[in-house]
Scaffold this motif. Structure first.
Motif, PDB file in Angstrom:
ATOM      1  N   GLY A  54       0.775  -1.230   0.000  1.00  0.00           N
ATOM      2  CA  GLY A  54       0.000   0.000   0.000  1.00  0.00           C
ATOM      3  C   GLY A  54       0.804   1.276   0.000  1.00  0.00           C
ATOM      4  N   ALA A  90      -4.312  -1.359  -1.553  1.00  0.00           N
ATOM      5  CA  ALA A  90      -4.376   0.087  -1.381  1.00  0.00           C
ATOM      6  C   ALA A  90      -4.105   0.477   0.070  1.00  0.00           C
ATOM      7  CB  ALA A  90      -5.741   0.614  -1.810  1.00  0.00           C
ATOM      8  N   ASP A  94      -3.717   6.017  -0.845  1.00  0.00           N
ATOM      9  CA  ASP A  94      -4.211   5.670  -2.180  1.00  0.00           C
ATOM     10  C   ASP A  94      -5.726   5.790  -2.304  1.00  0.00           C
ATOM     11  OD1 ASP A  94      -1.609   4.778  -3.120  1.00  0.00           O
ATOM     12  OD2 ASP A  94      -1.904   2.990  -1.892  1.00  0.00           O
ATOM     13  N   VAL A  95      -6.439   5.696  -1.186  1.00  0.00           N
ATOM     14  CA  VAL A  95      -7.890   5.566  -1.221  1.00  0.00           C
ATOM     15  C   VAL A  95      -8.555   6.942  -1.182  1.00  0.00           C
ATOM     16  CG1 VAL A  95      -9.908   4.630  -0.034  1.00  0.00           C
ATOM     17  CG2 VAL A  95      -7.787   3.312  -0.111  1.00  0.00           C
ATOM     18  N   CYS A 103      -9.990   4.892  -7.740  1.00  0.00           N
ATOM     19  CA  CYS A 103      -8.631   4.742  -7.202  1.00  0.00           C
ATOM     20  C   CYS A 103      -7.641   4.635  -8.354  1.00  0.00           C
ATOM     21  CB  CYS A 103      -8.569   3.494  -6.320  1.00  0.00           C
ATOM     22  SG  CYS A 103      -6.930   3.187  -5.616  1.00  0.00           S
ATOM     23  N   LEU A 105      -4.911   3.239  -8.567  1.00  0.00           N
ATOM     24  CA  LEU A 105      -4.225   1.950  -8.699  1.00  0.00           C
ATOM     25  C   LEU A 105      -4.869   1.052  -9.755  1.00  0.00           C
ATOM     26  CD1 LEU A 105      -3.476   1.076  -4.954  1.00  0.00           C
ATOM     27  CD2 LEU A 105      -2.066   2.348  -6.591  1.00  0.00           C
ATOM     28  N   VAL A 115      -4.752  -5.771  -8.322  1.00  0.00           N
ATOM     29  CA  VAL A 115      -4.960  -4.617  -7.459  1.00  0.00           C
ATOM     30  C   VAL A 115      -6.185  -4.847  -6.581  1.00  0.00           C
ATOM     31  CG1 VAL A 115      -5.490  -2.153  -7.383  1.00  0.00           C
ATOM     32  CG2 VAL A 115      -3.883  -3.041  -9.094  1.00  0.00           C
ATOM     33  N   GLU A 117      -8.366  -2.738  -3.950  1.00  0.00           N
ATOM     34  CA  GLU A 117      -8.426  -1.348  -3.500  1.00  0.00           C
ATOM     35  C   GLU A 117      -9.744  -0.921  -2.859  1.00  0.00           C
ATOM     36  OE1 GLU A 117     -10.567   0.672  -5.428  1.00  0.00           O
ATOM     37  OE2 GLU A 117     -10.915  -0.862  -6.948  1.00  0.00           O
ATOM     38  N   PRO A 136      -7.242  -3.963   2.007  1.00  0.00           N
ATOM     39  CA  PRO A 136      -6.867  -2.563   1.806  1.00  0.00           C
ATOM     40  C   PRO A 136      -7.252  -1.704   3.005  1.00  0.00           C
ATOM     41  CG  PRO A 136      -8.882  -3.038   0.610  1.00  0.00           C
ATOM     42  CD  PRO A 136      -8.427  -4.349   1.211  1.00  0.00           C
TER      43      PRO A 136
END
Length: 401
Positions: A54, A90, A94-95, A103, A105, A115, A117, A136
């Motif tokens: 993450g 994630a 990232d979130v 996202c 990603l 991925v 997420e 995540p």
């Protein structure tokens, strides 16, 4: 079966004002170089699975150069190791706060990167007899039961979050994860390996559970990270390789783009501005290889505000020009309470007050401070003795008649 674990890339991280010739923030470029070196190391190790814990990016809307660099490096990784699963979970950086914002990603899925997420997901790789439960760091996300897959030979838990009670007190308020989990809930002994992300210093939680740490100094308290690494004998930032069969474990350091140099602190008690200028210069001159292009901090304790104003600021500007960043961290003296207000405490004696005043007084360079303090205390004792034996008031007047 070899696994590679890395985390907390923080691509797009920016700091200070210096730019590269291409116009990119220098620290952003440093982090990009660190990621390239991490991918180089992963390719060289040629593992059977790669997990990333993450905070791939520093923000939910990273810069275009950060996105392009990440896409290029993930592409290079997939081309070099096409049969190796790459699992990315994630982190809190990232979130996005809004579910309507996708996202970033997800961009890597077409490359063959798995991925995870938006919610926890269990991934199954039959050719490896491997199950990866990826969790995540999403606010309000119901956490699944953290149970390994009984049908799998190898079970890996990949999670971005805080293990309860693990973070140092000072780091807690700086960058809190949305996920906090107890050791009991993790059930560490049931997993082949637990790969954790969020904390930026390499740390063992259990013999089979680790934070890999970040790949560069991108937290709000890099100096605290540096101290913790030095105390634990950790050679900086890096990534982990783990053999899921034998338990063989190795931390692979990444060469830093530049050094963080925390100079020996200076205690400025009783120094004049000229004395402190000389002490700063002598401390800077002790740096092996010099401070040029490095990140430098010098802590100066017990320095009054008026002394800071009188320092040689031309010399300080020169240090700042040479280094990528030069931080002079000045701390004023802690005051000894002279009145019984606020929290309970002891009032200083007259001797302590005189001693402290003489220690902090600016002197000519040819005056021996310790001799001055000793002489001042000697005169004070003499005065107190004479005061105790001298007659006062009406009695004195009577004796004089």
């Amino acid at each position: 079966m070899r696994l590679v674990h890395l985390s907390d890339l923080h691509l797009g991280f920016r700091q200070y004002q210096r730019q590269t010739p291409a116009g990119i923030n220098q620290r952003e470029a440093d982090v990009a170089v660190a990621f390239t070196r991490a991918i180089d190391t992963a390719i060289r190790l040629a593992p059977q699975v790669i997990v990333m814990g993450g905070d791939i990016f520093h923000t939910v809307r990273p810069t275009n150069p950060a996105i392009l660099h990440a896409f290029h490096q993930f592409s290079r990784l997939r081309e070099a190791l096409p049969a190796t699963p790459v699992v990315v979970v994630a982190g809190n950086h990232d979130v996005p706060r809004s579910t309507e914002t996708g996202c970033i990603l997800r961009l890597f899925r077409p490359l063959g990167v798995d991925v995870v997420e938006s919610e926890a997901q269990r991934l199954w790789y039959p050719e490896l007899e491997l199950s990866v439960l990826a969790v995540p760091d999403v606010p309000g996300l119901p956490r699944p039961a953290l149970d390994p897959d009984p049908a799998a030979r190898h079970n890996v838990l990949l999670l971005h979050g805080e293990v309860e009670g693990m973070l140092p007190t000072l780091s807690g308020p700086l960058d809190r994860s949305n996920v906090e989990i107890s050791r009991e809930e993790l059930g560490l002994a049931r997993w082949s390996y637990v790969a954790l992300g969020h904390y930026h210093v390499y740390r063992e939680i259990a013999p089979n559970a680790y934070y890999s740490g970040s790949i560069e100094y991108t937290s709000a308290n890099p100096w605290g990270e540096l101290v913790e690494e030095q105390e634990a004998g950790i050679p900086g930032k890096g990534i982990i390789s783990r053999d899921l069969e034998s338990g063989a474990h190795e931390f692979h350091p990444l060469a830093p783009s530049r050094r963080l140099i925390d100079l020996p602190p200076v205690r400025a008690t009783g120094m004049s501005a000229a004395d402190l200028d000389q002490a700063i210069a002598e401390t800077v001159d002790t740096v092996d290889g010099g401070i040029d292009d490095q990140i430098v901090r010098l802590l100066v304790r017990d320095v009054p505000r008026h002394i800071v104003r009188e320092l040689d600021h031309r010399a300080l500007r020169e240090y700042r020009r040479r280094a990528l960043n030069f931080q002079l961290d000045t701390r004023r003296p802690e005051l000894l309470r002279s009145r019984g207000q606020g929290a309970p405490g002891r009032r200083p004696t007259l001797a302590e007050t005189v001693r402290d005043k003489l220690h902090s007084r600016i002197l000519s360079s040819d005056v021996d401070r310790e001799a001055l303090v000793a002489l001042g205390l000697h005169y004070l004792r003499e005065a107190e003795t004479l005061s105790a034996i001298a007659p006062t008031g009406a009695g004195a007047a009577a004796e004089g008649e």
